[in-house]
Structure formats: structure tokens, C-alpha cells
Design a protein around this motif. Sequence first.
Motif, mmCIF file in Angstrom:
data_model
loop_
_atom_site.group_PDB
_atom_site.id
_atom_site.type_symbol
_atom_site.label_atom_id
_atom_site.label_comp_id
_atom_site.label_asym_id
_atom_site.label_seq_id
_atom_site.Cartn_x
_atom_site.Cartn_y
_atom_site.Cartn_z
ATOM 1 N N SER A 1 0.835 -1.193 0.000
ATOM 2 C CA SER A 1 0.000 0.000 0.000
ATOM 3 C C SER A 1 0.879 1.257 0.000
ATOM 4 O O SER A 1 2.058 1.207 0.302
ATOM 5 C CB SER A 1 -0.889 0.005 1.241
ATOM 6 N N ASP A 2 0.278 2.371 -0.329
ATOM 7 C CA ASP A 2 1.023 3.618 -0.408
ATOM 8 C C ASP A 2 1.503 4.106 0.944
ATOM 9 O O ASP A 2 2.334 5.004 1.030
ATOM 10 C CB ASP A 2 0.148 4.702 -1.041
ATOM 11 N N GLU B 1 6.470 3.352 -5.311
ATOM 12 C CA GLU B 1 5.485 2.373 -5.763
ATOM 13 C C GLU B 1 5.349 2.406 -7.284
ATOM 14 O O GLU B 1 5.300 1.365 -7.945
ATOM 15 C CB GLU B 1 4.145 2.689 -5.085
ATOM 16 N N ARG B 2 5.326 3.609 -7.836
ATOM 17 C CA ARG B 2 5.190 3.762 -9.281
ATOM 18 C C ARG B 2 6.432 3.218 -10.000
ATOM 19 O O ARG B 2 6.331 2.558 -11.024
ATOM 20 C CB ARG B 2 4.997 5.252 -9.614
ATOM 21 N N LEU B 3 7.604 3.485 -9.437
ATOM 22 C CA LEU B 3 8.854 2.983 -10.005
ATOM 23 C C LEU B 3 8.825 1.455 -10.050
ATOM 24 O O LEU B 3 9.171 0.839 -11.068
ATOM 25 C CB LEU B 3 10.028 3.470 -9.133
ATOM 26 N N ALA C 1 14.192 -1.852 -7.775
ATOM 27 C CA ALA C 1 13.880 -0.492 -7.342
ATOM 28 C C ALA C 1 14.740 -0.115 -6.132
ATOM 29 O O ALA C 1 15.306 0.987 -6.065
ATOM 30 C CB ALA C 1 12.399 -0.366 -6.995
ATOM 31 N N LEU C 2 14.858 -1.038 -5.193
ATOM 32 C CA LEU C 2 15.647 -0.779 -3.993
ATOM 33 C C LEU C 2 17.117 -0.587 -4.348
ATOM 34 O O LEU C 2 17.797 0.292 -3.804
ATOM 35 C CB LEU C 2 15.488 -1.947 -3.015
ATOM 36 N N ALA D 1 9.707 8.534 -13.673
ATOM 37 C CA ALA D 1 9.623 7.979 -12.312
ATOM 38 C C ALA D 1 10.995 7.972 -11.663
ATOM 39 O O ALA D 1 11.137 8.256 -10.472
ATOM 40 C CB ALA D 1 9.039 6.568 -12.352
ATOM 41 N N MET D 2 12.033 7.650 -12.469
ATOM 42 C CA MET D 2 13.390 7.607 -11.925
ATOM 43 C C MET D 2 13.897 8.998 -11.580
ATOM 44 O O MET D 2 14.504 9.199 -10.533
ATOM 45 C CB MET D 2 14.335 6.964 -12.934
ATOM 46 N N VAL D 3 13.629 9.954 -12.467
ATOM 47 C CA VAL D 3 14.061 11.332 -12.190
ATOM 48 C C VAL D 3 13.414 11.815 -10.897
ATOM 49 O O VAL D 3 14.076 12.383 -10.023
ATOM 50 C CB VAL D 3 13.693 12.262 -13.374
ATOM 51 N N GLU D 4 12.105 11.527 -10.745
ATOM 52 C CA GLU D 4 11.407 11.929 -9.515
ATOM 53 C C GLU D 4 11.980 11.242 -8.294
ATOM 54 O O GLU D 4 12.139 11.856 -7.235
ATOM 55 C CB GLU D 4 9.920 11.600 -9.636
ATOM 56 N N ALA D 5 12.269 9.932 -8.431
ATOM 57 C CA ALA D 5 12.824 9.184 -7.294
ATOM 58 C C ALA D 5 14.198 9.730 -6.914
ATOM 59 O O ALA D 5 14.500 9.887 -5.735
ATOM 60 C CB ALA D 5 12.902 7.695 -7.632
#
Lengths: 201, 201
Positions: A2-3, A11-13, A32-33, B49-53
Motif C-alpha cells: 500500500s502507499d 510504488e510507481r517505479l 527499485a531498492l 519515475a526515476m528522475v522523480e525518485a
Amino acid sequence: MSDSITGQEIERLIQLLARLPGLGPRSARRAALHLIKKKDVLMAPLADAMVEAVENVVTCSTCGNVDTSDPCTLCTDHRRDRNTIIVVEDVSDLWALERAAVLNASYHVLGGVLSPLDGVGPEDLTISALVDRVAQGGVKEIVIAVNATVEGQTTAHYITDQLEDFTVSISRLAHGVPVGGELDYLDEGTLSAAMRSRTKF
Amino acid sequence: MSDSITGQEIERLIQLLARLPGLGPRSARRAALHLIKKKDVLMAPLADAMVEAVENVVTCSTCGNVDTSDPCTLCTDHRRDRNTIIVVEDVSDLWALERAAVLNASYHVLGGVLSPLDGVGPEDLTISALVDRVAQGGVKEIVIAVNATVEGQTTAHYITDQLEDFTVSISRLAHGVPVGGELDYLDEGTLSAAMRSRTKF
């Protein structure tokens, strides 16, 4: 997830990474991590590389290869033999043949194979563009290097029919025992094809 | 693959993708091609998404979680029990426990485990920050949820030693048969632990 646990950005990544071939939901989280941990040395450069690719990569209008120029590097390379065109299903096959450096020829990417069950007809592939290239003259040989599947062979036959009226030699890749392969693990079809096409020692 | 086949942009994209866990050189090429084919629906959003992250994701200075705010969503959530701290090796373990929704507690991410062979000592982990959190008072229980490896258990013992002077209850995850697991496939260590900790039916 969940968010409330991770930010929406993370989450989106993860969701976008999970759409890459070879990455499932679990490995997408791991990726992602990893990206987050290596934010400056990996995620930022990768984001840059993608932005550049989105802006610059185009499909070659002649052969269907992907490159940063149209016509592509292969089509503009004067050392390439333009009399021979290797027909492949996909850009990945083109890359594979180039890695093997098998033939100094031009390419034609079909964009798939004929597959009535999946609704893929001749108009979905670049077959008419191939016929146009042959009609322009100069092409002496077409090597059909599609996968050895039923759809691939059907496509090969269809292309051969379409090129009937031209004086162009059409060949296909040989069937046989893979180099380094063990007979014990090969299927009967491959073995019998290898036997039929046996060569003098 | 030489630069003459694909543009440098594509080659660079492949090399960066190959550095993701779970992707080798071959699958990185496949992923790159997939991204190029789905340029607008996948590559562009993923790059965004990556740029934002890169810009927004930070490590929580309290618990070590990654999030878009510091302190993180978990640390600022008032419904969370702050008397209990679950100690994990890595953010991925935090995510796994949150997916299982096992305990409505706070977390503490160690950032690894003690491993003299790899040169990881106590100063490389966030153990002193954990001791500080306990020293501030209010913490009643520490659940050490590190992996059941030799390094994990060593780390658990070290943490227990460091918290000796505080009146805090320290527990660890139970060993036993995984739910859905078959005894036949379990190692002797797990079976004997499961037997020792057998519970009344």
C-alpha cells in the motif's frame, strides 16, 4: 504494497520496472531498492540514458533496425554488401547475427511473423517494403533468417511466394546440431534434419 | 556489441540496465529493446519515475526506511505502536514484513549484518542509532527480525549485548516449519528447532 509504506514515487517505479521482460513483481522491488541505494551512480545515469533514448532512437525506414539515425548506421555503411538482405523477425535477431558477425550484409526486420491465431497478417509485417526493396533492383540474395518455428516457416514460405517474379536467390539458415550440443539432448526433428543435410568430412 | 551496430545511446542503456539485480547482459538487451519498442508508454514514464525518485527519495534519519519524506511515513504514523521496534537488515525486509502486516510496530533498518570477512563492523551499521532510540525511553520491546544466517545471528547477539543496560524486552522471530512447507524438504536444523519449539495443539 500500500502507499502508506512507501511513497507513491517508489510504488510507481516498482510497477513500471515490473513491466520489463524478465522482471516480476518481486524482482522489480529488488531492482527499485537497488536503484534507490545507488541513486547517483546508477539511477540518475539510467534515467538520463532513457530520456536520451526516448528523444533520439528511431526506427530505420529502410530496414526496420532501431538506431539514432534514419537511415540507420547499417544502411549507410558503405562497406556493407547491399546485394544480400538478411530477413529477420525482430531487431534482437539482427543484434544476435551482428554479434556472431556471420555475414556482411544488409538487413530487413519483419517486425514479427505471420500468425493467424494472434491476428498477425501480412499487412502487419514489413513484407511489402521488402518486395519494394527487391523491386528497386540490385538485390541478388535474400537470406530468410526467421526462427525455426511453424509461424517462422510459414512466413518464410509466404515471402518466397511474394518474391517469385524477381530473379533473386532465396535461402534459409541450415538446420542441424548446435555447435557444442549433445546429440542425446536434441529432438528428433533436428537430428533427422542434421542427418539429411550431412556434409563430407 | 560494437557501436557500429546500435547507437551509443542504446549501448549505454543496455550497459546500465545490465547492472540491475536479476538482469544479465542478454536480458538487459531484451529489456532495452522492449523499452525502445514501448518508448512512449513505458520508457518515458519510467525515466520520469526515476528522475522523480532521484530527486525525492530520502533515507529516514530515524529508522533507515526509504521514503519521500524524512521522518518517513511509518515514523510519523500515529497509529503505529512506538513501544515496539522491529530490527531488520534491509529495507526489503521491512517491505516484506509490511506486506505480511505482521505487527503494527516501528522499524529500525540496520543496513546490513556484522560480517568480519566482508569488513562490516558495528560502526558500518545503525546499531548505535538503535541504542540511542532505546536510551530516549518509551521502547518496551525490540524484535530482532534479521535473517537466520550465521551473520544475522551474530548481529542479533551483538545488539542484545549493547542493549543489556536497558529494561527492554528483546525477542527474535521463531524458527520452524514454513507454512505450506513439506517436512521432507526441510533441513535438519529447521526440523530440530521446530520440534524444540513445538506448541500445544
